[in-house]
Design a protein around this motif. Sequence first.
Motif, PDB file in Angstrom:
ATOM      1  N   ASP A 188       0.829  -1.211   0.000  1.00 48.30           N
ATOM      2  CA  ASP A 188       0.000   0.000   0.000  1.00 48.30           C
ATOM      3  C   ASP A 188       0.861   1.257   0.000  1.00 48.30           C
ATOM      4  OD1 ASP A 188      -2.518  -1.274   0.016  1.00 48.30           O
ATOM      5  OD2 ASP A 188      -2.416  -1.583   2.183  1.00 48.30           O
ATOM      6  N   LYS A 189       2.082   1.152   0.509  1.00 53.04           N
ATOM      7  CA  LYS A 189       2.976   2.300   0.587  1.00 53.04           C
ATOM      8  C   LYS A 189       3.849   2.444  -0.660  1.00 53.04           C
ATOM      9  CE  LYS A 189       1.600   3.197   4.780  1.00 53.04           C
ATOM     10  NZ  LYS A 189       0.728   4.383   5.046  1.00 53.04           N
ATOM     11  N   ILE A 190       4.395   1.313  -1.141  1.00 53.79           N
ATOM     12  CA  ILE A 190       5.362   1.395  -2.248  1.00 53.79           C
ATOM     13  C   ILE A 190       4.730   1.087  -3.604  1.00 53.79           C
ATOM     14  CG2 ILE A 190       7.217   0.738  -0.682  1.00 53.79           C
ATOM     15  CD1 ILE A 190       7.262  -2.017  -1.992  1.00 53.79           C
ATOM     16  N   GLY A 191       3.493   0.615  -3.614  1.00 51.31           N
ATOM     17  CA  GLY A 191       2.824   0.291  -4.873  1.00 51.31           C
ATOM     18  C   GLY A 191       2.973  -1.185  -5.210  1.00 51.31           C
ATOM     19  N   ARG A 192       1.933  -1.711  -5.871  1.00 49.47           N
ATOM     20  CA  ARG A 192       1.905  -3.137  -6.191  1.00 49.47           C
ATOM     21  C   ARG A 192       2.999  -3.526  -7.189  1.00 49.47           C
ATOM     22  NH1 ARG A 192      -1.814  -2.318  -2.502  1.00 49.47           N
ATOM     23  NH2 ARG A 192      -3.550  -1.678  -3.819  1.00 49.47           N
ATOM     24  N   LYS A 193       3.286  -2.667  -8.152  1.00 44.48           N
ATOM     25  CA  LYS A 193       4.297  -3.008  -9.151  1.00 44.48           C
ATOM     26  C   LYS A 193       5.670  -3.157  -8.505  1.00 44.48           C
ATOM     27  CE  LYS A 193       6.291  -1.762 -13.604  1.00 44.48           C
ATOM     28  NZ  LYS A 193       6.152  -0.968 -14.849  1.00 44.48           N
ATOM     29  N   ASN A 194       6.022  -2.265  -7.595  1.00 45.97           N
ATOM     30  CA  ASN A 194       7.320  -2.363  -6.926  1.00 45.97           C
ATOM     31  C   ASN A 194       7.415  -3.634  -6.090  1.00 45.97           C
ATOM     32  OD1 ASN A 194       8.369   0.043  -7.968  1.00 45.97           O
ATOM     33  ND2 ASN A 194       7.403   1.266  -6.368  1.00 45.97           N
ATOM     34  N   SER A 195       6.309  -4.004  -5.441  1.00 44.69           N
ATOM     35  CA  SER A 195       6.302  -5.254  -4.673  1.00 44.69           C
ATOM     36  C   SER A 195       6.526  -6.444  -5.597  1.00 44.69           C
ATOM     37  CB  SER A 195       4.967  -5.417  -3.937  1.00 44.69           C
ATOM     38  OG  SER A 195       4.824  -4.460  -2.915  1.00 44.69           O
ATOM     39  N   MET A 196       5.865  -6.439  -6.741  1.00 42.86           N
ATOM     40  CA  MET A 196       6.000  -7.545  -7.688  1.00 42.86           C
ATOM     41  C   MET A 196       7.396  -7.591  -8.294  1.00 42.86           C
ATOM     42  SD  MET A 196       3.306  -9.390  -7.683  1.00 42.86           S
ATOM     43  CE  MET A 196       3.765 -10.336  -9.130  1.00 42.86           C
ATOM     44  N   PHE A 223       5.931 -11.202  -1.251  1.00 45.50           N
ATOM     45  CA  PHE A 223       5.695  -9.989  -2.031  1.00 45.50           C
ATOM     46  C   PHE A 223       4.749 -10.269  -3.201  1.00 45.50           C
ATOM     47  CE2 PHE A 223       9.325  -8.546   0.355  1.00 45.50           C
ATOM     48  CZ  PHE A 223       9.106  -7.192   0.504  1.00 45.50           C
ATOM     49  N   TYR A 224       4.550 -11.555  -3.516  1.00 49.52           N
ATOM     50  CA  TYR A 224       3.530 -11.955  -4.492  1.00 49.52           C
ATOM     51  C   TYR A 224       2.251 -12.414  -3.782  1.00 49.52           C
ATOM     52  CZ  TYR A 224       0.832 -15.074  -7.486  1.00 49.52           C
ATOM     53  OH  TYR A 224      -0.201 -15.688  -8.139  1.00 49.52           O
ATOM     54  N   THR A 225       2.384 -13.383  -2.873  1.00 50.04           N
ATOM     55  CA  THR A 225       1.193 -14.002  -2.287  1.00 50.04           C
ATOM     56  C   THR A 225       0.324 -12.999  -1.534  1.00 50.04           C
ATOM     57  OG1 THR A 225       2.538 -14.655  -0.360  1.00 50.04           O
ATOM     58  CG2 THR A 225       2.241 -16.290  -2.103  1.00 50.04           C
ATOM     59  N   SER A 226       0.942 -12.064  -0.833  1.00 54.25           N
ATOM     60  CA  SER A 226       0.163 -11.121  -0.024  1.00 54.25           C
ATOM     61  C   SER A 226      -0.740 -10.233  -0.877  1.00 54.25           C
ATOM     62  CB  SER A 226       1.098 -10.247   0.815  1.00 54.25           C
ATOM     63  OG  SER A 226       1.920  -9.444  -0.015  1.00 54.25           O
ATOM     64  N   ILE A 227      -0.349  -9.986  -2.126  1.00 50.75           N
ATOM     65  CA  ILE A 227      -1.140  -9.106  -2.998  1.00 50.75           C
ATOM     66  C   ILE A 227      -1.625  -9.841  -4.238  1.00 50.75           C
ATOM     67  CG2 ILE A 227      -0.027  -7.005  -2.197  1.00 50.75           C
ATOM     68  CD1 ILE A 227       1.699  -7.099  -4.745  1.00 50.75           C
TER      69      ILE A 227
END
Length: 437
Positions: A293-301, A341-345
């Motif tokens: 939610d802070k860094i964005g979904r793309k950065n997490s992926m 970083f994948y499963t959570s989102i």
Amino acid sequence: MGQLSTRETVWAIVKASSGNLVEWFDFYIYAFFSVYFAEQFFTGTGQTGAFMQAAGVFFIGFLMRPVGGYIFGRISDRFGRKDAMVVSILMMGFGSLCLAALPTAATVGAWAPVLLLLVRCIQGIAVGGEYGSTATYMSEIAQPGRRGFFSSFQYVTLIGGQLLASLLAVIMTHTLGGDQITAGWWRLPFVIGAVAALVSLWLRSGLTETTSKSDRHHEGAGTFREVWHHQRSFWVVFGITCIGSLTFYTFSTYMQKYLINTGGFSKGDVADTMPVCLFVFMLMQPVIGAISDKIGRKNSMLIFAVAMIVLPVPVLNAIGRQTSLFDAGLLIILAMFFLSFYTSISGIVKAEMFPAYIRGLGVGFTYAIGNSLFGGSAEYVALFMKQHGFGEVFPWYVTVVAVFGLIAVLFMHDNREHSTIDNPGGSAYGKRPATAS
């Protein structure tokens, strides 16, 4: 649907995710207890042959997931998320009840494996429909700015269902022993699953619907034709699902056999270790979801995809060389951290790429295809390579798939600007204009 309060959102998440936990518990108790009943359904093949055929039935259940993803995706988009989730949990509970009462080969002969396969197909369809419906609902019901955190509880309950199934297997093994379980107590977990499904059915019946009447009556609602007009979304979701599912099943379900076959650890010690790893993995989900939610979904992926390119070869090789199960467990948890970083989102990142009127089908069906091809086959591919003397190739196979996953991630847009949930009019995912009927 107006914006819910935090209390209402939490309660909606609990009711929706309860079915997710039950469905995955029901699906995985087959995997953990089939070693006790396989020879009662597949006779004349010996223990190894019976185990292989039981595993084949498990894999066929995976292959039914796209069917469930398509059927329930249409139901979700045309009749509402709530109806889809209610029907899916009802179907899964019915399947568990049937498994608890199935006659064995000693009673009905050759019909026993046929009936087993039929029931597992029903459960495969149910769990295939569960993912898309729950992912879209939990993504839509969550509060803006906290969607990653709230939707992460889909995998909390998914892992939780798998964890509860494994814990039940450990408890029954230590208290009853293998002989008593084989004699008929293997049916008990399926009875528990059926009863739990009834509780979840009651909870889900009170859910607040997240779709609007105009979305459900949209001329393209729930049609694959309309999904195909969002090809960028389709291929990105498919690509990240392939590597996400492959790595999830590699570091969760396959690890049990890898620690035994390659690491040389005892079955009992591994059975006690993996639930601990899964528990830690489960706790990671809301934390990493909140980070997205802070860094964005793309950065997490991007973190996930790069890690799955870099880690599989050294980590799997290191796990295979360990003499300490504690150290091996730490390495598994390390891989699970980056996998989080994948499963959570997993749900929200896909839901944000499709408009509401095809979100259920777009997420559920596309995910189910990638999951059945790469998730359902992960253990078989690894064991096949091991059996034929080139098991060291499997980590490289994971790495190659991760490269394609990274390419898919690069075609993602930042959800903070292009989420079809928060910014339905500003998405850059190839939105096709159409009118509501």
